[in-house]
Design a protein around this motif. Sequence first.
Motif, PDB file in Angstrom:
ATOM      1  N   VAL A 208       0.848  -1.185   0.000  1.00  0.00           N
ATOM      2  CA  VAL A 208       0.000   0.000   0.000  1.00  0.00           C
ATOM      3  C   VAL A 208       0.889   1.243   0.000  1.00  0.00           C
ATOM      4  O   VAL A 208       1.817   1.348   0.792  1.00  0.00           O
ATOM      5  N   GLU A 209       0.585   2.173  -0.885  1.00  0.00           N
ATOM      6  CA  GLU A 209       1.444   3.347  -1.028  1.00  0.00           C
ATOM      7  C   GLU A 209       0.718   4.651  -0.719  1.00  0.00           C
ATOM      8  O   GLU A 209       1.317   5.716  -0.809  1.00  0.00           O
ATOM      9  N   ARG A 210      -0.565   4.602  -0.355  1.00  0.00           N
ATOM     10  CA  ARG A 210      -1.302   5.815  -0.013  1.00  0.00           C
ATOM     11  C   ARG A 210      -2.061   5.596   1.286  1.00  0.00           C
ATOM     12  O   ARG A 210      -2.664   4.538   1.483  1.00  0.00           O
ATOM     13  N   PRO A 211      -2.051   6.582   2.194  1.00  0.00           N
ATOM     14  CA  PRO A 211      -2.779   6.403   3.448  1.00  0.00           C
ATOM     15  C   PRO A 211      -4.271   6.214   3.243  1.00  0.00           C
ATOM     16  O   PRO A 211      -4.916   5.506   4.019  1.00  0.00           O
ATOM     17  N   ALA A 212      -4.838   6.827   2.209  1.00  0.00           N
ATOM     18  CA  ALA A 212      -6.273   6.651   1.962  1.00  0.00           C
ATOM     19  C   ALA A 212      -6.600   5.201   1.641  1.00  0.00           C
ATOM     20  O   ALA A 212      -7.626   4.664   2.074  1.00  0.00           O
ATOM     21  N   ASP A 213      -5.735   4.543   0.860  1.00  0.00           N
ATOM     22  CA  ASP A 213      -5.948   3.134   0.547  1.00  0.00           C
ATOM     23  C   ASP A 213      -5.817   2.282   1.806  1.00  0.00           C
ATOM     24  O   ASP A 213      -6.598   1.353   2.024  1.00  0.00           O
ATOM     25  N   GLU A 214      -4.809   2.597   2.623  1.00  0.00           N
ATOM     26  CA  GLU A 214      -4.607   1.854   3.866  1.00  0.00           C
ATOM     27  C   GLU A 214      -5.849   1.948   4.751  1.00  0.00           C
ATOM     28  O   GLU A 214      -6.316   0.953   5.312  1.00  0.00           O
ATOM     29  N   PHE A 215      -6.388   3.149   4.862  1.00  0.00           N
ATOM     30  CA  PHE A 215      -7.569   3.358   5.708  1.00  0.00           C
ATOM     31  C   PHE A 215      -8.763   2.564   5.176  1.00  0.00           C
ATOM     32  O   PHE A 215      -9.436   1.854   5.914  1.00  0.00           O
ATOM     33  N   ALA A 216      -9.027   2.685   3.888  1.00  0.00           N
ATOM     34  CA  ALA A 216     -10.229   2.075   3.316  1.00  0.00           C
ATOM     35  C   ALA A 216     -10.180   0.562   3.375  1.00  0.00           C
ATOM     36  O   ALA A 216     -11.141  -0.089   3.814  1.00  0.00           O
ATOM     37  N   LEU A 217      -9.075  -0.036   2.926  1.00  0.00           N
ATOM     38  CA  LEU A 217      -9.050  -1.492   2.874  1.00  0.00           C
ATOM     39  C   LEU A 217      -8.923  -2.103   4.267  1.00  0.00           C
ATOM     40  O   LEU A 217      -9.189  -3.289   4.461  1.00  0.00           O
ATOM     41  N   THR A 218      -8.513  -1.313   5.262  1.00  0.00           N
ATOM     42  CA  THR A 218      -8.472  -1.798   6.643  1.00  0.00           C
ATOM     43  C   THR A 218      -9.833  -1.673   7.311  1.00  0.00           C
ATOM     44  O   THR A 218     -10.338  -2.613   7.920  1.00  0.00           O
ATOM     45  N   ALA A 219     -10.458  -0.504   7.192  1.00  0.00           N
ATOM     46  CA  ALA A 219     -11.722  -0.251   7.890  1.00  0.00           C
ATOM     47  C   ALA A 219     -12.841  -1.159   7.408  1.00  0.00           C
ATOM     48  O   ALA A 219     -13.765  -1.466   8.175  1.00  0.00           O
ATOM     49  N   VAL A 220     -12.770  -1.609   6.158  1.00  0.00           N
ATOM     50  CA  VAL A 220     -13.864  -2.413   5.623  1.00  0.00           C
ATOM     51  C   VAL A 220     -13.966  -3.765   6.322  1.00  0.00           C
ATOM     52  O   VAL A 220     -15.047  -4.355   6.385  1.00  0.00           O
ATOM     53  N   GLY A 221     -12.862  -4.257   6.908  1.00  0.00           N
ATOM     54  CA  GLY A 221     -12.904  -5.542   7.605  1.00  0.00           C
ATOM     55  C   GLY A 221     -13.765  -5.514   8.849  1.00  0.00           C
ATOM     56  O   GLY A 221     -14.763  -6.259   8.943  1.00  0.00           O
ATOM     57  N   PRO A 222     -13.436  -4.670   9.851  1.00  0.00           N
ATOM     58  CA  PRO A 222     -14.296  -4.623  11.037  1.00  0.00           C
ATOM     59  C   PRO A 222     -15.715  -4.164  10.724  1.00  0.00           C
ATOM     60  O   PRO A 222     -16.665  -4.584  11.380  1.00  0.00           O
ATOM     61  N   TRP A 223     -15.864  -3.293   9.716  1.00  0.00           N
ATOM     62  CA  TRP A 223     -17.225  -2.874   9.341  1.00  0.00           C
ATOM     63  C   TRP A 223     -18.035  -4.077   8.877  1.00  0.00           C
ATOM     64  O   TRP A 223     -19.208  -4.220   9.229  1.00  0.00           O
ATOM     65  N   THR A 224     -17.415  -4.964   8.104  1.00  0.00           N
ATOM     66  CA  THR A 224     -18.110  -6.164   7.647  1.00  0.00           C
ATOM     67  C   THR A 224     -18.522  -7.032   8.824  1.00  0.00           C
ATOM     68  O   THR A 224     -19.640  -7.560   8.864  1.00  0.00           O
ATOM     69  N   SER A 225     -17.633  -7.194   9.804  1.00  0.00           N
ATOM     70  CA  SER A 225     -17.979  -7.998  10.980  1.00  0.00           C
ATOM     71  C   SER A 225     -19.136  -7.373  11.749  1.00  0.00           C
ATOM     72  O   SER A 225     -20.034  -8.076  12.230  1.00  0.00           O
ATOM     73  N   ILE A 226     -19.130  -6.050  11.872  1.00  0.00           N
ATOM     74  CA  ILE A 226     -20.213  -5.373  12.587  1.00  0.00           C
ATOM     75  C   ILE A 226     -21.527  -5.529  11.836  1.00  0.00           C
ATOM     76  O   ILE A 226     -22.588  -5.761  12.431  1.00  0.00           O
ATOM     77  N   VAL A 227     -21.479  -5.410  10.502  1.00  0.00           N
ATOM     78  CA  VAL A 227     -22.695  -5.592   9.699  1.00  0.00           C
ATOM     79  C   VAL A 227     -23.209  -7.023   9.844  1.00  0.00           C
ATOM     80  O   VAL A 227     -24.416  -7.258  10.005  1.00  0.00           O
ATOM     81  N   LEU A 228     -22.305  -7.996   9.806  1.00  0.00           N
ATOM     82  CA  LEU A 228     -22.725  -9.386   9.998  1.00  0.00           C
ATOM     83  C   LEU A 228     -23.337  -9.577  11.379  1.00  0.00           C
ATOM     84  O   LEU A 228     -24.333 -10.293  11.533  1.00  0.00           O
ATOM     85  N   GLY A 229     -22.735  -8.936  12.387  1.00  0.00           N
ATOM     86  CA  GLY A 229     -23.308  -9.023  13.726  1.00  0.00           C
ATOM     87  C   GLY A 229     -24.724  -8.488  13.756  1.00  0.00           C
ATOM     88  O   GLY A 229     -25.629  -9.091  14.358  1.00  0.00           O
ATOM     89  N   GLY A 230     -24.951  -7.346  13.102  1.00  0.00           N
ATOM     90  CA  GLY A 230     -26.295  -6.787  13.047  1.00  0.00           C
ATOM     91  C   GLY A 230     -27.263  -7.676  12.297  1.00  0.00           C
ATOM     92  O   GLY A 230     -28.416  -7.870  12.719  1.00  0.00           O
ATOM     93  N   ALA A 231     -26.812  -8.245  11.178  1.00  0.00           N
ATOM     94  CA  ALA A 231     -27.682  -9.110  10.376  1.00  0.00           C
ATOM     95  C   ALA A 231     -28.072 -10.367  11.156  1.00  0.00           C
ATOM     96  O   ALA A 231     -29.248 -10.760  11.184  1.00  0.00           O
ATOM     97  N   PHE A 232     -27.092 -11.000  11.792  1.00  0.00           N
ATOM     98  CA  PHE A 232     -27.406 -12.186  12.598  1.00  0.00           C
ATOM     99  C   PHE A 232     -28.341 -11.815  13.750  1.00  0.00           C
ATOM    100  O   PHE A 232     -29.242 -12.579  14.102  1.00  0.00           O
ATOM    101  N   GLY A 233     -28.116 -10.653  14.359  1.00  0.00           N
ATOM    102  CA  GLY A 233     -28.974 -10.222  15.454  1.00  0.00           C
ATOM    103  C   GLY A 233     -30.402 -10.010  15.009  1.00  0.00           C
ATOM    104  O   GLY A 233     -31.358 -10.382  15.715  1.00  0.00           O
ATOM    105  N   LEU A 234     -30.605  -9.418  13.827  1.00  0.00           N
ATOM    106  CA  LEU A 234     -31.956  -9.219  13.313  1.00  0.00           C
ATOM    107  C   LEU A 234     -32.641 -10.557  13.026  1.00  0.00           C
ATOM    108  O   LEU A 234     -33.834 -10.736  13.313  1.00  0.00           O
ATOM    109  N   VAL A 235     -31.888 -11.505  12.470  1.00  0.00           N
ATOM    110  CA  VAL A 235     -32.459 -12.835  12.220  1.00  0.00           C
ATOM    111  C   VAL A 235     -32.848 -13.492  13.543  1.00  0.00           C
ATOM    112  O   VAL A 235     -33.920 -14.110  13.654  1.00  0.00           O
ATOM    113  N   ALA A 236     -31.976 -13.361  14.559  1.00  0.00           N
ATOM    114  CA  ALA A 236     -32.278 -13.963  15.860  1.00  0.00           C
ATOM    115  C   ALA A 236     -33.529 -13.353  16.470  1.00  0.00           C
ATOM    116  O   ALA A 236     -34.368 -14.064  17.040  1.00  0.00           O
ATOM    117  N   THR A 237     -33.676 -12.031  16.355  1.00  0.00           N
ATOM    118  CA  THR A 237     -34.855 -11.364  16.903  1.00  0.00           C
ATOM    119  C   THR A 237     -36.118 -11.845  16.197  1.00  0.00           C
ATOM    120  O   THR A 237     -37.146 -12.129  16.848  1.00  0.00           O
TER     121      THR A 237
END
Length: 845
Positions: A208-237
């Motif tokens: 990675v050669e740009r901080p913007a790329d580093e930020f984006a491709l890193t942040a998308v990982g935990p965001w995906t886990s949080i979205v999955l957590g929300g989706a599973f929670g809605l199904v459970a409810t």
Amino acid sequence: MADTRGTHAVHDPSGVPGVPGVHGVSGVPGAAAGVTGDAGSAEARTEALLDEEEEQSFPASDAHADWAGPPSWLSEGRPVAGAADAAGAADAAGAAGAAGGAAGGRQGPEGGGGGPRRSLRVAGIPVRANATLLVIAGLLAWSFWLRYSAVASRGGALAMALVATALFVGSILAHELAHALEARRRGLGVRDIVLSFFGGVTRMSDEVERPADEFALTAVGPWTSIVLGGAFGLVATAADHLGLPAVAEVTGELGWLNAIIGIFNLLPGAPLDGGRILDSIVWRVTGDRGRAARVSALTGQLIGAGLIALGVAEMLVLLGGFVGGLWLMLIGWFLVRAAATERQVAAVRDRMRGRQVGDVARPVAAVPAGAPLAFAVDALLVGGGSDVVAVTRQGGIVGAVTIAHLRAVPDEERAVRTVDEVMTPVAALPGIQAAAPASRLLPLLDGRPVAVLDGDAVRTLVTGTQLEVTVAWLPPLPPAPQPPAPAGGAPSHRGPAGGVPSAPAGPASARRRGSGLLVGLLAASGAVVVAAVAVVPMPLVEVSPGPALDVPTLLRTEGPVHDVRGKLLLTSVRLGAPSIAATVGALFDPHRDVLSRTTVVPAGIDPAVYEAAQRQLYLGSVQLASAVALRAAGYPVTVTGGGAVVRAVATGGPATGVLAPGDVVTAVTGQKVDTASDLVAHLSSVPSGTPVALQVQRGDRRLVATVSPTWSSELDRPVYGIAVEDAAPFIRLPFSVQSTRTDIGGPSAGLMTALAVYALTTGADLTGGRTVAGTGTIDAQGRVGPVGGIAQKVAAASAAGASVMLVPGSEAAAARRAAEGLGIEVVAVPSFSAALARLGALGPA
């Protein structure tokens, strides 16, 4: 685009991939194209050489890794240099035989027993599974099975556990795919994804050669886990509302696990995702990537040290906290170690800044094609710390022999087998032009040599060990903008492409469609998270003000009935499972509390059993309160109670092993217990930790059971971990008094019920036309006991327009604090007779 297919790999005994290395004789390295020696001396020196071998942990500079281990599912970071799978090693060995012209024979080490094996491709990205993934999958399945066995049959629990394990592994894969797809969208090469005991790692073939790329491709990982957590929670409810308990249990568990992974990864320290996000921010602000990496590495070490300290504290302080403490220490150790590796990478990158590959790639020892392997051993010994030997033919480098190749050949065969038989041909090695920026070497160093090219010719070979030694002697250059890479200077590979190429830019219309799709995905995922925050219940209990009900209107009696002036209100609390939004809101509302479930429903007690017992307590308190009131009114009343029967005992509570379901408590420290309300009133006044002697009827035996209550600071009262109800009809009233409500639980309406029955049957004006609210248990002697939830009940009384609030004496101070600014007078009453006197003293409104 750099390609990493056909990696020749060695795995150390622990199964953690690393770059093999030898730290040998120091000195100025040079080519040793014609080294000779006899077989005996070569074998002797081979033993010494191989004995000196150390694992060289040279990290892959741009890889996103996740570590997951029960019970905490962790974390994101850069791994040590990854090794390829056995299939890649076999491919390289086959290519070596074809390129070198050797006839048959073993072509070199094929994995090390711990290498990841290719299993599938997702979105064109190879996904590999390390054998250690089976270990963590087994532990997960076992853990899930133990949990689900309490709510399902053994076969059903096993099926639920297997589904939960598969979905959890799929969640980790989704997290890694998010990293990989975002990297590819930004033009970065993605090599593969590897799943193992430690979670997952996304390996890229570009830095990675740009901080913007580093930020984006890193942040998308935990965001995906949080979205999955929300989706599973809605199904459970939804499943819970539809009466699908197995689905609700599994998806609810996965929802929280994914949410924990996402949130934990946001901690601002390397190697977690949050550390790389911090890295990108500091890099953007300062323009100094080395400083950014040092900052995130330092915070990562501090976080790791803190977790180790917490683990030690849990092991030493908390009973039964050994396993949890051990996991915290393990997680902390991993973070400290990985953060130290981050600092190592930062130091190497600093010294490589402003230099070209040719500046850091030194010549290596060489032997001619067809030479015995013993010659390669000699070349390594005099190679000045090198861990690779170049194989030459007609003046050009055609292959590489590493220590891994040598270790795979028995000692007695090294004098007769040739380097051609085991070497990795340059066609199977990643390559990079000598004029390319030196930092582009880092993603390619993953446990095999890298070919340094001048055009199509191979100048030399570079390994992680060599680079670390060479760079350590280089003085850092002053900071300066890095010039653009010359034509042809980007990393390249000789041989078939095996990495995942970056997506082409495409026409403008395609880019617009891609941007629109990205915006749509972000909006949809954001909607899932918002819905989950607003709807999915937390594993907590929210205590909020409930309705205040006029007690005389709730009672049905066959005796004389008089009109009641004013109102006599019982106050209640509403218990519910709060959403995340409601939990946050309760933090700012003095009349709402959020408690752990075990402080309301004792651990190990079925909530349905607990609620039934609470309803029975209310109905019993109505009878007892009626007896107290009618006796005070002059009616004949006989109390012949059978005691309080224990319906459930909380696992691990104060009464565990002392009381059992079906026990009937008939007395407390010598005081007779006629009803469950009597028992609650007696026990509520006992200080925490004070042993209480209970007379118990167990079948046809009478015994004395001693229980020491524990104090609940959240409920502000002692707790015993039992659910009780009236043992049998025990009160004989001159006429029937019944409540028309069956949805009220607990004995806290006892005081106000007694006052209402007294007012109804005697016609006494107790309120003077006021609205009087109150709360408190009552026993057969008319004593008023504490109830809990006093702040919420004061708020309920105020909302109903009450001007006076009657409370037990022990809770008067808390009630007055809650009543500040509400315009309600709090009156402490220790008994029913005192309540009559205090109300009479108020006079007319």
